[in-house]
Design an enzyme around this catalytic site. Structure first.
Site: not given
Ligand code: GLN
Length: 314
Positions: A72, A75, A198, A250, A268
């Site tokens: 993520s 992003k 994505y 988050y 993650v």
């Molecule tokens: N690719 C992961 C997902 O979409 C990214 C989530 C994350 O890193 N928080 O679940």
């Protein structure tokens, strides 16, 4: 360790060594992400940290030069690209409020008529990517990768194909989010196409050093000190930092602000990027996660770092 405004006053090399030795008790308390099968293979005891300062100095410790799945954190790249290409249109399609929900939650999205709370929950990131796709079409995956390469000054940065394939195969929840967005017409492209793109952006592999360099413009009013170029306007950089502060980790945004007090974005894969405005960008990596999906050891390391340096903005 008293005057944070004077970057020369603190020996950051020594600080990073202290952080590395003091975070040892935190290992074994979190869990490596397993819902993306390819991430399970990463050893939980990895730890790296890198700091890039606006004055050009850099410090690092541990596995700071080892590439890992940024997930993520990607992003941030897509948000930066969307803001610098399509500008304010982004904010007609995605909100600016913290979600208080998990990054992959569907509930809020249905209640709020397909407008994601912010660009960092998965739904919001899909909308941001849809905006980028609108501008760059078939070249989008290359554009994102090249942007990461230029900003990190590392031209070997690339997508990890195994992580990409592994996530795409098991992305049932993200597929549901993409379809829900499509049904509300918040995204303009095909849900399947967007989902694949994505998963690809999340599969970018970079090291702490790459990340600290790449996001340094966020600590420097949008300007890259090494490229001597404005990547974003000062206002855009401020806005991204604000969103990182309120939504970057988050449903842990509150406790993270309480402990660390810096705008940050997690992934993650166990990476976290944190910004000290006007001073530095910090990247930390350790794969074991807490319940919100943020690096447990990485959060502890950032908490220790700000305690030792007084660099929290709060
Ligand atoms: N690719 C992961 C997902 O979409 C990214 C989530 C994350 O890193 N928080 O679940």
């Amino acid at each position: 360790v008293t005057n944070p405004s004077d970057s020369g006053a603190v020996d950051l090399g020594a600080v990073l060594e202290t952080v590395r030795s003091e975070i040892r008790p935190y290992f074994g308390k979190g869990r490596v992400a397993s819902y993306i099968p390819a991430l399970k293979r990463v050893p939980g005891d990895k730890f790296g940290m890198a700091v890039a300062l606006t004055d050009g100095r850099e410090f690092r410790v541990g596995d700071a030069a080892e590439a890992f799945s940024i997930q993520s954190i990607s992003k941030l790249f897509t948000l930066m690209l969307a803001m610098s290409t399509i500008g304010n249109e982004v904010w007609r399609r995605v909100g600016k409020e913290p979600s208080g929900t998990a990054f992959n939650s569907l509930v809020q999205l249905e209640y709020e008529k397909g407008i994601p709370r912010n660009p960092f929950v998965n739904a919001g990131a899909l909308v941001v990517l849809d905006c980028v796709l609108q501008r760059t079409g078939e070249r989008t995956a290359d554009v994102i990768r090249d942007y990461a390469r230029v900003l990190s000054r590392n031209f070997s940065v690339d997508y990890d194909e195994a992580v990409f394939a592994s996530e795409l195969k098991t992305a049932h929840r993200n597929a549901a989010i993409a379809n829900l967005l499509r049904s509300h017409r918040t995204i303009h492209h095909d849900a399947e196409q967007l989902l694949a793109l994505y998963c690809r952006q999340c599969a970018l592999e970079m090291s702490c050093l790459d990340l600290a360099r790449a996001f340094l413009p966020l600590a420097h009013a949008g300007v890259s000190p090494s490229l001597q170029e404005a990547i974003l306007t000062p206002r855009q950089a401020k806005r991204i930092n604000a969103l990182m502060m309120t939504s970057g980790v988050y449903d842990s945004a509150g406790s993270f602000a309480f402990r660390v007090g810096l705008p940050a974005k997690s992934g993650v894969g166990g990476g976290i990027v944190a910004i000290v405005p006007k001073h530095c960008c910090i990247a930390v990596w350790s794969p074991e996660l807490d319940r919100s999906g943020n690096s447990l050891v990485g959060t502890a390391a950032l908490e220790l770092f700000v305690q030792l340096t007084n660099l929290s903005i709060l």
